[in-house]
Enzyme design. Structure first.
Site, short mmCIF file in Angstrom:
data_model
loop_
_atom_site.label_atom_id
_atom_site.label_comp_id
_atom_site.label_asym_id
_atom_site.label_seq_id
_atom_site.Cartn_x
_atom_site.Cartn_y
_atom_site.Cartn_z
CB SER A 158 -1.47 29.48 -18.80
OG SER A 158 -2.70 28.96 -19.28
CE1 TYR A 172 -0.90 26.06 -15.34
CE2 TYR A 172 -2.88 26.65 -16.58
CZ TYR A 172 -1.53 26.35 -16.55
OH TYR A 172 -0.80 26.34 -17.72
N1 LIG Z 1 0.69 22.57 -22.98
C1 LIG Z 1 -0.16 23.57 -23.05
O1 LIG Z 1 -1.18 23.51 -23.74
C2 LIG Z 1 0.10 24.81 -22.24
C3 LIG Z 1 -0.77 25.90 -22.36
C4 LIG Z 1 -0.52 27.05 -21.62
C5 LIG Z 1 0.57 27.12 -20.78
N2 LIG Z 1 1.40 26.05 -20.68
C6 LIG Z 1 2.55 26.16 -19.78
O2 LIG Z 1 3.72 25.81 -20.49
C7 LIG Z 1 4.65 25.19 -19.60
C8 LIG Z 1 5.08 23.84 -20.12
O3 LIG Z 1 3.94 23.07 -20.32
P1 LIG Z 1 4.01 21.68 -21.11
O4 LIG Z 1 2.62 21.14 -21.10
O5 LIG Z 1 4.71 21.90 -22.38
O6 LIG Z 1 4.91 20.87 -20.08
P2 LIG Z 1 5.18 19.32 -19.84
O7 LIG Z 1 4.35 18.91 -18.65
O8 LIG Z 1 5.10 18.51 -21.08
O9 LIG Z 1 6.71 19.38 -19.43
C9 LIG Z 1 7.13 20.01 -18.27
C10 LIG Z 1 8.53 19.54 -17.96
O10 LIG Z 1 8.89 20.12 -16.70
C11 LIG Z 1 9.43 19.10 -15.86
N3 LIG Z 1 9.12 19.47 -14.48
C12 LIG Z 1 7.91 19.45 -13.87
N4 LIG Z 1 8.03 19.87 -12.61
C13 LIG Z 1 9.34 20.20 -12.44
C14 LIG Z 1 10.08 20.71 -11.34
N5 LIG Z 1 9.49 20.95 -10.16
N6 LIG Z 1 11.39 20.95 -11.52
C15 LIG Z 1 12.00 20.69 -12.70
N7 LIG Z 1 11.35 20.18 -13.78
C16 LIG Z 1 10.03 19.95 -13.64
C17 LIG Z 1 8.76 17.81 -16.29
O11 LIG Z 1 9.57 16.69 -15.96
C18 LIG Z 1 8.64 18.01 -17.80
O12 LIG Z 1 9.80 17.59 -18.47
C19 LIG Z 1 3.97 25.15 -18.24
O13 LIG Z 1 4.34 26.27 -17.48
C20 LIG Z 1 2.50 25.22 -18.60
O14 LIG Z 1 1.71 25.72 -17.54
C21 LIG Z 1 1.18 24.89 -21.38
#
Ligand SMILES: NC(=O)c1ccc[n+]([C@@H]2O[C@H](COP(=O)([O-])OP(=O)(O)OC[C@H]3O[C@@H](n4cnc5c(N)ncnc54)[C@H](O)[C@@H]3O)[C@@H](O)[C@H]2O)c1
Length: 276
Positions: A158, A172
């Site tokens: 991230s 984080y």
């Molecule tokens: N959304 C953003 O703006 C953003 C920005 C930077 C980085 N990220 C990173 O991208 C990744 C995905 O983010 P998102 O917001 O799209 O995710 P999200 O929270 O929408 O989805 C995450 C998925 O992972 C599953 N999950 C959570 N914990 C789990 C576990 N222990 N085992 C198996 N499954 C699990 C959840 O059920 C969900 O389906 C993350 O690593 C996040 O840190 C997201």
């Protein structure tokens, strides 16, 4: 703007014949979270996707999107912070689809807090879900990739792992910085095995997570205020979503990136390049 997955367009076989594990292949809400977008895009590009998620409900939309495109995705329920469950998950993938060619570690999420107010328990939980999960899946997958003499690992960091992004979320930030360092080490160590490892670094996206969690954490539930705040930091002037992260992950996972390892691909509309 039309992204490939908006409909109609089909992939061009960039992952044809490959088996790809995608963790966190659901999403916290309806729409293009990063994991869902990657699972769908990888399948659209010809991969047989092993779609791993902690809960079944949020996988359903992903499977539906894959099916609509005529792709293949096999669901598997697994908590990727549980070492035994992860080892069993990788074995199941090899039995059901074959040796994984691609591992996309996408599971993760942020919790607010500075060093003083964050509890030790939350600190450990954040390291577990963001960093240990990545270690565990790599630990389980690498022996199969080493034996096959090939593999591409894409881990998810991230911009909070490389910069201050507007709010204290120390665990984080630390865990996502750890993902980058871990991935570089894996890349160099396993390069002689024909395995590449890279990190995709998403910035501030408009994913379902904004409505489902972040607005409550950061803007007293005011989604519009949070979106405006996030967008204002982005030089390109718009917010990407999970499909932008998926496009970057696709490149790193594909053979087009055969000479790319141990590096990071930042997907943030220029945000981390600015200093004003
Ligand atoms: N959304 C953003 O703006 C953003 C920005 C930077 C980085 N990220 C990173 O991208 C990744 C995905 O983010 P998102 O917001 O799209 O995710 P999200 O929270 O929408 O989805 C995450 C998925 O992972 C599953 N999950 C959570 N914990 C789990 C576990 N222990 N085992 C198996 N499954 C699990 C959840 O059920 C969900 O389906 C993350 O690593 C996040 O840190 C997201």
């Amino acid at each position: 703007m039309v992204l490939l997955m908006d409909g109609g367009a089909r992939g061009s076989g960039r992952l044809a014949g490959k088996v790809a594990i995608v963790t966190g292949a659901g999403s916290v809400g309806p729409g293009w979270g990063n994991g869902r977008a990657a699972a769908v895009r990888f399948a659209e590009e010809g991969a047989r996707v092993f779609a791993v998620n902690r809960d079944e409900a949020s996988l359903a939309e992903t499977l539906d999107e894959v099916a609509q495109r005529g792709g293949t995705a096999v669901p598997h329920i697994c908590d990727v912070t549980d070492a035994e469950a992860v080892a069993a998950m990788v074995r199941a993938c090899t039995e059901e689809l074959g040796t994984p060619d691609v591992l996309l570690n996408n599971v993760g999420g942020s919790r607010a807090g500075g060093a003083v107010e964050m509890t030790e328990q939350l600190w450990h939980e954040q390291l577990d879900v963001n960093l240990t999960s990545t270690f565990l899946t790599c630990k389980a997958v690498l022996p199969f990739m080493v034996q096959a003499g090939r593999g591409a690992i894409v881990n998810t960091s991230s911009t909070s792992g490389i910069r201050w992004t507007g709010a204290a979320q120390v665990a984080y930030s630390a865990s996502k910085a750890g993902v980058i360092a871990f991935t570089r080490a894996v890349a160099v160590h396993h390069a002689p095995d024909g395995i590449r490892a890279n990190t995709v670094v998403p910035g501030q996206l408009h994913t379902p997570m904004v409505e489902a969690r972040l607005a409550g954490q950061r803007a007293g539930g005011d989604v519009e205020a949070l979106l405006a705040q996030r967008q204002a930091r982005i030089p390109l002037g718009f917010m990407g979503d999970g499909r932008d992260t998926a496009a970057a992950a696709l490149f790193l996972a594909s053979d087009e990136a055969r000479f790319v390892t141990g590096t990071e691909l930042v997907v943030d509309g220029g945000m981390s390049a600015r200093c004003d």
